[in-house]
Write a protein that holds these residues in place. Structure first.
Motif, PDB file in Angstrom:
ATOM      1  N   TRP A 149       0.854  -1.192   0.000  1.00  0.00           N
ATOM      2  CA  TRP A 149       0.000   0.000   0.000  1.00  0.00           C
ATOM      3  C   TRP A 149       0.894   1.247   0.000  1.00  0.00           C
ATOM      4  N   GLU A 157       0.215   3.772   3.135  1.00  0.00           N
ATOM      5  CA  GLU A 157      -1.100   3.737   3.782  1.00  0.00           C
ATOM      6  C   GLU A 157      -1.110   2.569   4.763  1.00  0.00           C
ATOM      7  N   ARG A 158      -1.426   2.885   6.005  1.00  0.00           N
ATOM      8  CA  ARG A 158      -1.437   1.867   7.069  1.00  0.00           C
ATOM      9  C   ARG A 158      -0.072   1.202   7.238  1.00  0.00           C
ATOM     10  N   VAL A 199      -3.656   0.487  -3.301  1.00  0.00           N
ATOM     11  CA  VAL A 199      -4.938   0.292  -4.005  1.00  0.00           C
ATOM     12  C   VAL A 199      -5.678   1.613  -4.192  1.00  0.00           C
ATOM     13  N   ASN A 200      -5.406   2.579  -3.321  1.00  0.00           N
ATOM     14  CA  ASN A 200      -5.915   3.926  -3.557  1.00  0.00           C
ATOM     15  C   ASN A 200      -4.896   4.615  -4.453  1.00  0.00           C
ATOM     16  N   LYS A 280      -9.261  -1.271  -7.077  1.00  0.00           N
ATOM     17  CA  LYS A 280     -10.253  -0.882  -6.080  1.00  0.00           C
ATOM     18  C   LYS A 280     -11.167   0.115  -6.766  1.00  0.00           C
ATOM     19  N   GLU A 284     -14.986   3.695  -1.226  1.00  0.00           N
ATOM     20  CA  GLU A 284     -14.326   4.773  -0.498  1.00  0.00           C
ATOM     21  C   GLU A 284     -13.859   5.886  -1.436  1.00  0.00           C
ATOM     22  N   ARG A 317     -11.143  -5.995  -6.509  1.00  0.00           N
ATOM     23  CA  ARG A 317     -11.452  -6.119  -5.074  1.00  0.00           C
ATOM     24  C   ARG A 317     -12.944  -6.013  -4.774  1.00  0.00           C
ATOM     25  N   LYS A 358     -11.773  -9.679   1.127  1.00  0.00           N
ATOM     26  CA  LYS A 358     -11.176  -9.605   2.465  1.00  0.00           C
ATOM     27  C   LYS A 358     -11.703 -10.745   3.326  1.00  0.00           C
ATOM     28  N   ASP A 363     -13.829  -5.174   7.971  1.00  0.00           N
ATOM     29  CA  ASP A 363     -12.523  -4.658   7.599  1.00  0.00           C
ATOM     30  C   ASP A 363     -11.429  -5.070   8.572  1.00  0.00           C
ATOM     31  N   PHE A 364     -10.906  -6.263   8.438  1.00  0.00           N
ATOM     32  CA  PHE A 364      -9.696  -6.657   9.164  1.00  0.00           C
ATOM     33  C   PHE A 364      -9.739  -6.373  10.670  1.00  0.00           C
ATOM     34  N   GLN A 387      -4.712  -9.067   6.003  1.00  0.00           N
ATOM     35  CA  GLN A 387      -3.941  -7.842   6.249  1.00  0.00           C
ATOM     36  C   GLN A 387      -2.813  -8.162   7.218  1.00  0.00           C
ATOM     37  N   GLU A 391      -3.160  -2.843  11.098  1.00  0.00           N
ATOM     38  CA  GLU A 391      -3.977  -1.638  11.209  1.00  0.00           C
ATOM     39  C   GLU A 391      -4.861  -1.641  12.455  1.00  0.00           C
ATOM     40  N   HIS A 526      -7.023   4.844  13.528  1.00  0.00           N
ATOM     41  CA  HIS A 526      -7.428   3.518  14.021  1.00  0.00           C
ATOM     42  C   HIS A 526      -6.562   2.957  15.131  1.00  0.00           C
TER      43      HIS A 526
HETATM   44  C1  BDP Z   1      -9.112  -0.133   5.160  1.00  0.00           C
HETATM   45  C2  BDP Z   1      -8.072   0.911   5.342  1.00  0.00           C
HETATM   46  C3  BDP Z   1      -7.931   1.816   4.170  1.00  0.00           C
HETATM   47  C4  BDP Z   1      -7.835   1.014   2.911  1.00  0.00           C
HETATM   48  C5  BDP Z   1      -9.038   0.130   2.778  1.00  0.00           C
HETATM   49  C6  BDP Z   1      -8.949  -0.829   1.599  1.00  0.00           C
HETATM   50  O1  BDP Z   1      -8.380   1.642   6.497  1.00  0.00           O
HETATM   51  O2  BDP Z   1      -6.791   2.582   4.389  1.00  0.00           O
HETATM   52  O3  BDP Z   1      -7.717   1.816   1.801  1.00  0.00           O
HETATM   53  O4  BDP Z   1      -9.148  -0.685   3.899  1.00  0.00           O
HETATM   54  O5  BDP Z   1      -8.664  -1.986   1.835  1.00  0.00           O
HETATM   55  O6  BDP Z   1      -8.754  -1.173   6.022  1.00  0.00           O
HETATM   56  O7  BDP Z   1      -9.185  -0.437   0.489  1.00  0.00           O
END
Ligand code: BDP
Length: 677
Positions: A149, A157-158, A199-200, A280, A284, A317, A358, A363-364, A387, A391, A526
């Motif tokens: 990431w 990221e994370r 992924v972003n 992705k 979001e 995804r 996932k 979310d994880f 993951q 995170e 988080h």
């Molecule tokens: C979340 C994260 C975020 C990620 C998103 C993802 O907080 O930063 O972009 O998942 O997996 O866990 O796309």
């Protein structure tokens, strides 16, 4: 430093008995075949390892010269052994020769031989006797991937272990040596694919598929290629617009389709064995096919068509949900989203599309149910996403060994085809005979010297690779290998570290969010406790605690109906309060604080007890580790000691905030009258 070497430490072998019996094999390496870059990597690794372990550089030759040697060899199609191996499989076998013995490292492909070399080194690290070695290995999963990431500005990221090892200042780094060392670590545990950007996909990274950056991507891909790892890129769904070429990204528009075909051609002109795209979309705030009234099959198939002629794949995804929901309504259950979006599309995806799901529907979290999508689409390729980066599990400041969690998920019985269809048999492609299948995970490394910030977090990266190579391995086997390779063979170290790792996830769960409810963390980053941090927000992440009770009612009878997304056996298990397992109670049900768990405790007493206990256990972790001073490398010792110290303070914060919150909400006193702040 030692920590930088990770589990590829190859420390000097002090065990004289083992050396007397086995040292002779480590003095000669024979490789008679063509020396491809992958074989070169294998030889380089063996020479480096044997030199460090024995103090003497082994001889390298292209034919057998001495009585004892390690022999790299190719198994030809038609050989007996060939039928027993898949492309990445290998054999390690000691064979008597006229005047001695050779340990064969044999594979059908160069990659098989490289994996065999790494495996041999693990055998040596665990002091296995080579005289009788005879084993055959085939990876269970076809795609064994890592998702970085990383952003091109150098941030991750994370990421909890420094900055990116790939990028800085919106450019690729010049430090290719570090990327090579990362490739060695990954390949040593069988990873065969990597996507190298977040992924972003922001503006800069959108240009990764242009001539500006492709030469650099190609250089990175070349390093990974030498270790049998294919390179993938995360792409921006709206690239045709973002790069200024078109005004639409409609997947059914011919101009858009042709644009992607041309783009893909460019990519392959630089990287002939490019893996494909990770996407992705419509999640979001990321762009996607919804903008044009199209669905995820339309979007992914367009990319799949462009990649197909080159053998590339689209990893699409399923982390798709409404992150702007009206919390006052609170009826839309985020947990339902992936299934609701994707299940109706089963059978509509191209053969080279694979859906990345996932492990859980939220979310994880530290604990959540498994995603009901596993096994639910029998005509669609599926891959599981874990993951590794911590995170929601302590951000590598807390120790949280995730292999037991992943093992539980892989063993989970879906009943997709009746009994005997655990998740591991869905994602390995065997249940529905998928063309593509596998497991991926978000990486936990950065440019910290020890890669992962907390050195014990290295075990999660190592363990991920080992577990997805063979999901039938036990947690103990994996843990044991990692400790031996990382800290050596002192039985005390092995015992204490394995207890620390084994206990760490349940401990973290104890002092954080109870009974599967999740999300009691500070918004955005988080980290740390904040019970209502997400309670009045648009993300769909609620616990519904009030003065009477807590938990999310996901039943068909009175809640969101989410339980019905599972196959019958699981649907009814979760639907009923009697059969829903305690650890997921609040994930599936809203209950009074006085509800009695199967343990006999009330929910509120469970919350108090686990939070007090969790802190005591965290203190115990530090004591255990302290007993190893002088028995492990001093720098590693200090790193882990410092983190464990911080963990205790932070665990107390968790305990106090959570317990106080629920004391005030419920008005019910702790049976044991402990002080709750
Ligand atoms: C979340 C994260 C975020 C990620 C998103 C993802 O907080 O930063 O972009 O998942 O997996 O866990 O796309």
């Amino acid at each position: 430093t030692e920590a930088y070497k990770g589990w590829l430490r190859y420390e000097k072998i002090e065990d004289q008995d083992w050396m007397n019996e086995n040292g002779k094999w480590l003095s000669a390496i024979v490789s008679s075949g063509t020396c491809t870059t992958v074989i070169e990597s294998a030889i380089e690794e063996l020479i480096k390892a044997f030199t460090n372990m024995t103090g003497q550089k082994p001889a390298l030759s292209d034919s057998v010269q001495s009585s004892y040697s390690i022999v790299l060899s190719k198994i030809e199609e038609g050989d007996d052994a060939s039928n027993e191996l898949n492309d990445d499989g290998y054999i390690i076998q000691a064979k008597k020769t006229d005047n001695g013995s050779a340990v064969l490292l044999a594979g059908k492909t160069d990659i098989g031989i490289l994996y065999a070399s790494f495996h041999l080194l693990r055998l040596i690290q665990t002091r296995t006797n080579l005289e009788t070695v005879n084993l055959r290995e085939n990876p269970t999963n076809q795609l064994r991937m890592i998702n970085q990431w990383d952003n091109m500005d150098g941030s991750i990221e994370r990421g909890y272990a420094g900055e990116s090892i790939f990028y800085e200042n919106n450019q690729f780094t010049n430090n290719l040596e570090r990327i090579k060392d990362y490739a060695r670590l990954l390949s040593s545990v069988g990873i065969n694919g990597i996507s190298i950007n977040n992924v972003n996909v922001h503006a800069v990274e959108t240009k990764l598929i242009t001539n500006d950056f492709l030469p650099h991507v190609a250089k990175v891909a070349e390093i990974f290629r030498g270790y049998g790892i294919k390179t993938f890129l995360s792409v921006n769904y709206a690239s045709p617009i973002q790069l200024g070429d078109l005004e639409t990204a409609d997947p059914l528009d011919d101009n858009v389709r042709n644009w992607w075909k041309e783009k893909v051609k460019d990519v392959y002109s630089y990287i002939p064995d490019f893996g494909g795209f990770v996407v992705k979309a419509d999640s979001e705030h990321r762009p996607g096919p919804f903008t044009y009234g199209r669905n995820h099959a339309d979007g992914s198939n367009m990319l799949a068509e462009a990649l197909e002629p080159f053998g590339g794949i689209v990893i699409w995804r399923c982390f798709v949900y409404n992150c702007m929901q009206d919390w006052r309504d609170r009826k839309t259950d985020r947990a339902r989203a992936a299934y609701d979006h994707f299940k109706p599309l089963d059978g509509q995806f191209h053969e080279n599309v694979i859906l990345q799901i996932k492990n859980g529907p939220m979310d994880f979290q530290v604990r959540e149910a498994v995603s009901p999508l596993f096994g639910a689409m029998n005509e669609t390729n599926q891959m599981l996403e874990f993951q590794i980066t911590q995170e929601y599990t302590g951000q590598q400041k807390h120790v949280c060994y995730l292999i037991p969690q992943w093992k539980e998920i892989l063993e989970f019985e879906t009943y997709a085809k009746g009994e005997g269809t655990p998740i591991k048999r869905i994602v390995d492609g065997s249940t529905f005979k998928n063309r593509f299948s596998g497991i991926t995970a978000v990486s936990n490394i950065g440019n910290d010297t020890n890669w992962t910030g907390h050195q014990l977090a290295q075990a999660n990266l190592f363990g991920f690779g080992r577990l997805i190579w063979n999901p039938d391995l036990s947690v103990e086997e994996i843990t044991n290998e990692w400790i031996h390779a990382t800290f050596g063979n002192d039985p005390d170290v092995v015992e204490q570290v394995s207890i620390i790792l084994k206990d760490s996830w349940p401990i973290y769960e104890n002092y954080t969010s109870p009974l599967g409810v999740g999300w009691m963390v500070n918004p955005d980053h988080h980290y740390g406790p904040n019970v209502d941090g997400y309670e009045y927000s648009v993300w769909g992440t609620y616990h519904f605690a009030d003065c009477d009770g807590i938990g999310v009612d996901r039943t068909v009878a009175s809640g969101t109906g989410y339980t019905a997304q599972y196959f019958d056996e699981n649907a009814s298990m979760y639907e009923s309060l009697d059969t829903c397992p305690d650890e997921l109670l609040l994930f599936f049900h809203h209950v009074p604080y006085t509800h009695k768990l199967k343990s006999g405790k009330t929910v509120i007493q469970h919350i108090y007890d686990t939070h007090f206990e969790g802190v005591e256990q965290a203190i115990g972790l530090k004591e255990r580790w302290s007993s190893l001073e002088g028995k492990v490398d001093q720098e590693c010792y200090q790193n882990i000691l410092d983190r464990l110290t911080g963990q205790i303070d932070h665990a107390k914060q968790w305990r106090d905030i959570i317990n106080t919150y629920f004391l005030r909400k419920s008005g019910i006193q702790d049976e044991k009258n402990r002080t709750i702040y």
